[in-house]
Design a protein around this motif. Sequence first.
Motif, PDB file in Angstrom:
ATOM      1  N   ALA A  67       0.839  -1.380  -0.087  1.00  0.00           N
ATOM      2  CA  ALA A  67       0.037   0.124  -0.135  1.00  0.00           C
ATOM      3  C   ALA A  67       0.898   1.218   0.030  1.00  0.00           C
ATOM      4  N   VAL A  68       0.539   2.415  -0.594  1.00  0.00           N
ATOM      5  CA  VAL A  68       1.126   3.522  -0.668  1.00  0.00           C
ATOM      6  C   VAL A  68       0.205   4.723  -0.294  1.00  0.00           C
ATOM      7  N   ASP A  69       0.850   5.652   0.473  1.00  0.00           N
ATOM      8  CA  ASP A  69       0.069   6.864   0.753  1.00  0.00           C
ATOM      9  C   ASP A  69       1.184   7.910   0.849  1.00  0.00           C
ATOM     10  N   GLU A  70       0.591   9.053   1.289  1.00  0.00           N
ATOM     11  CA  GLU A  70       1.630  10.234   1.263  1.00  0.00           C
ATOM     12  C   GLU A  70       2.752  10.113   2.065  1.00  0.00           C
ATOM     13  N   ASP A  71       2.758   9.265   3.300  1.00  0.00           N
ATOM     14  CA  ASP A  71       3.932   9.041   4.171  1.00  0.00           C
ATOM     15  C   ASP A  71       5.054   8.021   3.784  1.00  0.00           C
ATOM     16  N   GLY A  72       4.610   7.149   2.530  1.00  0.00           N
ATOM     17  CA  GLY A  72       5.518   5.962   2.410  1.00  0.00           C
ATOM     18  C   GLY A  72       4.591   4.817   1.861  1.00  0.00           C
ATOM     19  N   VAL A  73       5.402   3.754   1.964  1.00  0.00           N
ATOM     20  CA  VAL A  73       4.703   2.490   1.714  1.00  0.00           C
ATOM     21  C   VAL A  73       4.675   1.416   2.719  1.00  0.00           C
ATOM     22  N   THR A  74       3.442   0.614   3.053  1.00  0.00           N
ATOM     23  CA  THR A  74       3.386  -0.459   3.864  1.00  0.00           C
ATOM     24  C   THR A  74       3.513  -1.732   3.154  1.00  0.00           C
ATOM     25  N   VAL A  75       4.550  -2.614   3.310  1.00  0.00           N
ATOM     26  CA  VAL A  75       4.657  -3.770   2.748  1.00  0.00           C
ATOM     27  C   VAL A  75       4.509  -4.913   3.775  1.00  0.00           C
ATOM     28  N   VAL A  76       4.243  -6.007   3.428  1.00  0.00           N
ATOM     29  CA  VAL A  76       4.087  -7.176   4.103  1.00  0.00           C
ATOM     30  C   VAL A  76       5.398  -8.152   4.332  1.00  0.00           C
ATOM     31  N   THR A  77       5.803  -8.435   5.395  1.00  0.00           N
ATOM     32  CA  THR A  77       6.889  -8.918   5.452  1.00  0.00           C
ATOM     33  C   THR A  77       6.890 -10.222   6.551  1.00  0.00           C
ATOM     34  N   TYR A  79       5.156 -13.905   7.254  1.00  0.00           N
ATOM     35  CA  TYR A  79       4.039 -14.501   6.893  1.00  0.00           C
ATOM     36  C   TYR A  79       2.976 -13.748   6.962  1.00  0.00           C
ATOM     37  N   ALA A  80       2.723 -12.727   8.053  1.00  0.00           N
ATOM     38  CA  ALA A  80       1.657 -11.784   8.046  1.00  0.00           C
ATOM     39  C   ALA A  80       1.718 -10.405   8.464  1.00  0.00           C
ATOM     40  N   ARG A  81       3.198  -9.934   8.824  1.00  0.00           N
ATOM     41  CA  ARG A  81       3.424  -9.011   9.642  1.00  0.00           C
ATOM     42  C   ARG A  81       3.267  -7.627   8.425  1.00  0.00           C
ATOM     43  N   ARG A  82       2.915  -6.493   8.977  1.00  0.00           N
ATOM     44  CA  ARG A  82       3.024  -5.359   7.978  1.00  0.00           C
ATOM     45  C   ARG A  82       4.228  -4.393   8.363  1.00  0.00           C
ATOM     46  N   ARG A  83       4.989  -3.783   7.457  1.00  0.00           N
ATOM     47  CA  ARG A  83       5.787  -2.752   7.897  1.00  0.00           C
ATOM     48  C   ARG A  83       5.623  -1.387   7.101  1.00  0.00           C
ATOM     49  N   HIS A  84       5.776  -0.248   7.758  1.00  0.00           N
ATOM     50  CA  HIS A  84       5.530   0.864   7.213  1.00  0.00           C
ATOM     51  C   HIS A  84       7.091   1.570   6.829  1.00  0.00           C
TER      52      HIS A  84
END
Length: 148
Positions: A67-77, A79-84
């Motif tokens: 996902a992308v927004d004005e602050d940066g991107v969020t990726v899945v790392t 199995y199921a964690r998200r990292r901004h």
Amino acid sequence: MGDVGAVTSWRVARSMPLLKIVSAAALLLIGYGLAGGDPVTLGLAVLVAVVLLGWAVRDIVVPVRLAVDEDGVTVVTGYARRRHLPWDRIERITVDTRPRLGLRTETLEIDAGDSLHLLGAYDLGAAPADVAATLQAARRVAAGDPPG
């Protein structure tokens, strides 16, 4: 990216978890039929079916991989964690293209210095080159540069 505050996301195709579940069930049925009492054959079929089911569960639990927004991107790392990843931590956004088995594969690479995030067309539900262009445009807009 008209609205800078908007979130754009990319996800696994909705049909993929169902396909994996059906494939796991078919594998179990075929494995049971072919095993003929052989525990190794049946065990192997069960093992592969469990892996397929685990993969399907991940697609259901975390369908949005980027996902992308004005602050940066969020990726899945993992199995199921998200990292901004804020824009200032992202060093490069590139697409690696390689020929494999007579086909051309593309992988989106998001280099955050201490981590490298790789996403393929399966993860994104879109061509990695198109996603990279969208990310680079969003990055320019967030930095105050005109898009394009």
